[in-house]
Design an enzyme around this catalytic site. Structure first.
Site, short mmCIF file in Angstrom:
data_model
loop_
_atom_site.label_atom_id
_atom_site.label_comp_id
_atom_site.label_asym_id
_atom_site.label_seq_id
_atom_site.Cartn_x
_atom_site.Cartn_y
_atom_site.Cartn_z
N GLU A 187 0.93 -1.37 0.06
CA GLU A 187 -0.03 -0.27 0.08
C GLU A 187 0.73 1.34 0.11
O GLU A 187 0.50 2.43 -0.67
CB GLU A 187 -0.76 0.03 1.13
CG GLU A 187 -2.13 -1.09 1.11
CD GLU A 187 -2.89 -0.68 -0.22
OE1 GLU A 187 -3.08 0.22 -0.81
OE2 GLU A 187 -3.40 -2.00 -0.65
N TYR A 211 -6.42 6.76 3.65
CA TYR A 211 -6.66 5.85 2.58
C TYR A 211 -5.77 4.64 3.18
O TYR A 211 -6.28 3.27 3.07
CB TYR A 211 -6.11 6.21 1.37
CG TYR A 211 -5.79 4.97 0.28
CD1 TYR A 211 -6.75 4.30 -0.29
CD2 TYR A 211 -4.63 4.27 0.23
CE1 TYR A 211 -6.64 3.13 -0.87
CE2 TYR A 211 -4.37 3.41 -0.41
CZ TYR A 211 -5.32 2.58 -0.92
OH TYR A 211 -5.35 1.56 -1.65
N ASP A 239 -9.35 6.13 -2.87
CA ASP A 239 -8.16 6.46 -3.66
C ASP A 239 -8.56 7.07 -4.93
O ASP A 239 -9.83 7.42 -5.08
CB ASP A 239 -7.26 5.29 -3.93
CG ASP A 239 -8.02 4.32 -4.87
OD1 ASP A 239 -9.07 4.28 -5.04
OD2 ASP A 239 -7.23 3.66 -5.63
#
Length: 227
Positions: free
Chosen positions: A41, A124, A142
Site C-alpha cells: 500500500e 486511505y 483513492d
DNA sequence: AATACGGGGTG
DNA sequence: CACCCAGTATT
C-alpha cells in the site's frame, strides 16, 4: 442525499460479479500478512500497479519481515526504493517498522487511529490495511474509487461542485457490504483501474451503466464527435 | 484549500 | 506537452 437501497445493492452485487470475472491476480492479494499488505500500500501511493509489482517482490526478498526492515540501514532501504519516487516513503516505512517494534511488539495495530498515527499512513492507507490485512469492513478512497463513485453517484456536473472528499468518504463507507470489505474495496479499485478509467472508460459493456449518473453523458458524447 | 513531493507512461 | 497514477504532510 444518499442513493436508494436498491441502487446500492445493485451496485454492490454487479461490482462483485464483475470482480469475480475480471479482477486482477496481484501479488499482494496472495497474502494477508499485515506487513506485506502495508509494503504494497505504501508503494502504491500515487504509483501505478505495473511499476510496483517488480519492486514489491524485490523489496520483500530483501526485507521479508517487519523485523528485518527495522534492522536495516535506512539508506539501503532508500536505495532499493529507487526509482519508484516520492522517496520519503521508504524512510517513513522504515520508521513504521521501528516504531511498531518498539510500541506494539512488532505487530501492526488493527485500529484506524493507531495506524494513522504512524508516519506515511493517511486515511486511505489505514483503510486499506484494515480491510486487506485485518478483514475489516473499512472504506478506502483513492483516485480510482473517487472517480468511480463520482461518476456513478454524482455525475459530471455535481462532481465538479463537490468540495473536498468528505461526501465521497461518507458514500464509500455506506457502500461497503457487511463482511465483504476486502473484495468490495479491491473490486472498486480494480474497476477504476481497468474499466472505469480516467480516459476512455469502457462504458458500452459496463455492468453499472444502468445505475450510472454519468453514462448518459458519455452516450451523448459518443453520438457526437469524440474519438 | 493549495502545494510539494518522483518518476514513468500515455495520447 | 498535458495529464494521470491504489496519497500524505504541511502551509
Amino acid at each position: 442525499m444518499s442513493p436508494s437501497q436498491s441502487v446500492v445493492s445493485t451496485f454492490q452485487r454487479r461490482l462483485l460479479v464483475w470482480y469475480a470475472r475480471h479482477g486482477r491476480d496481484l501479488p499482494w492479494r496472495r497474502t494477508r500478512v499485515p506487513y506485506r499488505v502495508l509494503v504494497s500500500e505504501i508503494m502504491l501511493q500515487q504509483t501505478q500497479v505495473e511499476r510496483v509489482v517488480p519492486k514489491y517482490r524485490q523489496f520483500l526478498r530483501a526485507y521479508p519481515t517487519l523485523r528485518a526492515l527495522a534492522a536495516a540501514d535506512v539508506g539501503d532501504v532508500r536505495r532499493l526504493w529507487y526509482p519508484l519516487g516520492y522517496n520519503i516513503r521508504p524512510v517513513r516505512l522504515h520508521a513504521i517498522a521501528r516504531e511498531t517494534l518498539a510500541r506494539y511488539g512488532g505487530r501492526l495495530p488493527d485500529d484506524g487511529d493507531a495506524l494513522r498515527a504512524l508516519p506515511g499512513i493517511g486515511r486511505y492507507t489505514a483503510g486499506a490495511v484494515l480491510s486487506f490485512a485485518f478483514g475489516r469492513d473499512a472504506a478506502v478512497l483513492d483516485t480510482n474509487v473517487r472517480r468511480v463513485l463520482g461518476r456513478v453517484f454524482f455525475g459530471p456536473r455535481r462532481l465538479r461542485r463537490l468540495r473536498g472528499d468528505s461526501r465521497l468518504w461518507a458514500l464509500a463507507e455506506s457502500l461497503v457490504p457487511r463482511g465483504r470489505g476486502y473484495d468490495f474495496n479491491q473490486a472498486l479499485m480494480d474497476f477504476g483501474a481497468t474499466w472505469c478509467t480516467a480516459r476512455r472508460p469502457r462504458c458500452a459493456p459496463c455492468p453499472l451503466r444502468r445505475v450510472c449518473a454519468t453514462f448518459p453523458a458519455h452516450a451523448r458524447r459518443r453520438r457526437g464527435a469524440e474519438s
